[in-house]
Enzyme design. Structure first.
Site: not given
Length: 338
Positions: A132, A295, A265
């Site tokens: 990520c 996500n 993020h």
């Protein structure tokens, strides 16, 4: 271990600064709401609900790629839109870096596949893998190439098809992720765009977020699905995102009060809100798309940046911090003047 890219005002001017001059994104057509996902999971004997997901994550829907759609498919379309936005011809690119944890193949790299589709035959092309945080690592790497005078036009892409590696019987992970791609175009600039960057990793934390399977000797070994210790990841994420934000602002010599936008993020609205609170940044100056995209790992930051540019929130001249945190364990931030 950490690495730093910073351009304090007292340092000699680099060969070239890099500036983000275009962005683009691509999301699979299929949108799966929490209610639809809950109904599908119920058929597997997995119980969840829209209320349960929203309360714990802030996620309301996600985009899921059809079988056969790959990271290079999504990444190529996001790249084309970013190039169009920037007014840059793919043939003029010097560098393509793709951040992904779900590459099409072991090799060739997803970057090489995208390079061929774009016709960017002059560009060096390679992948980076920091889960990520991947886009932050890729953006920092591209900026370093530019400061060294080794590239003047670069394409940085974050692209993922995480639905490929999810265990749809594991409620703690399968509700959290989606598929998508985001891209930015960097150009050499006489004035600073990317002002500072900071990258970190702590390999001793690998087990809290991993997909530890592989193919060897023609067989799948280990666990091929994404596994996560949610509480450990939450605690680590909030701590390191606060710290790295402070580090990057200090490197740039800019107070946090000058920051126009925080684009973290997009993993969980609780992490986003907790980070903003620690930094003293009002939520109205935080870009959040986790409710719409879930996500998307390395794609989450460029997707959020592109959304904010296109709806007019992020404007030319704005000071923006981009943050990533993910498996590895990795984290980092980039401060950029748009």
């Amino acid at each position: 271990m950490s690495a730093t890219t910073a351009h304090p005002s007292s340092s000699p001017a680099p060969a070239a600064w890099s500036r983000i001059v275009g962005s683009g994104s691509c999301l699979p057509e299929r949108v799966v709401s929490n209610d639809e996902l809950a109904a599908e999971l119920a058929q597997r004997g997995v119980q969840t609900s829209d209320a349960w997901i929203v309360e714990r994550t802030g996620i309301r829907q996600r985009h899921i790629a059809e079988r056969g759609v790959t990271s290079s498919d999504l990444g190529t379309e996001a790249a084309r839109r970013a190039l169009q936005d920037a007014g840059v011809d793919a043939a003029d690119l010097d560098l393509i870096i793709v951040a992904t944890s779900t590459p099409d193949f072991v090799f060739p790299s997803t970057a090489c596949l995208i390079q061929a589709r774009l016709g960017a035959s002059r560009a060096a092309a390679f992948d980076v893998q920091a889960v990520c945080t991947g886009f932050i690592y890729a953006l920092t790497t591209a900026d370093s190439f530019m400061r060294a005078g080794r590239a003047r036009k670069a394409l940085v892409i974050g692209t993922e098809v995480f639905s490929r590696i999810l265990d749809w019987n594991d409620r703690s992970t399968c509700v959290l992720f989606g598929d998508g791609a985001g891209a930015v175009v960097l150009e050499a600039s006489p004035e600073p765009g990317v002002m500072a960057a900071k990258l970190h990793a702590d390999g001793s934390q690998t087990k809290i977020l991993c997909a530890a399977g592989n193919v060897a000797y023609g067989e799948v070994t280990g666990d091929p699905f994404l596994r996560m210790e949610g509480q450990a990841v939450f605690k680590q994420a909030v701590t390191v995102l606060d710290r790295v934000a402070q580090e990057v602002m200090e490197e740039a010599g800019v107070p946090l009060s000058d920051l126009d936008w925080l684009i973290p993020h997009q993993a969980n609205v609780r992490i986003i809100n907790a980070t903003a609170k620690r930094l003293g940044i009002p939520l109205e100056r935080v870009v959040s798309t986790v409710d719409l995209h879930a996500n998307t790992s390395a794609a989450s930051v460029p997707l959020a940046l592109d959304a904010a540019r296109r709806d007019g929130r992020v404007k030319r001249g704005d000071l923006v911090m981009l943050q990533g945190v993910g498996g590895g364990f990795t984290w980092g931030a980039v401060l950029a003047r748009m």
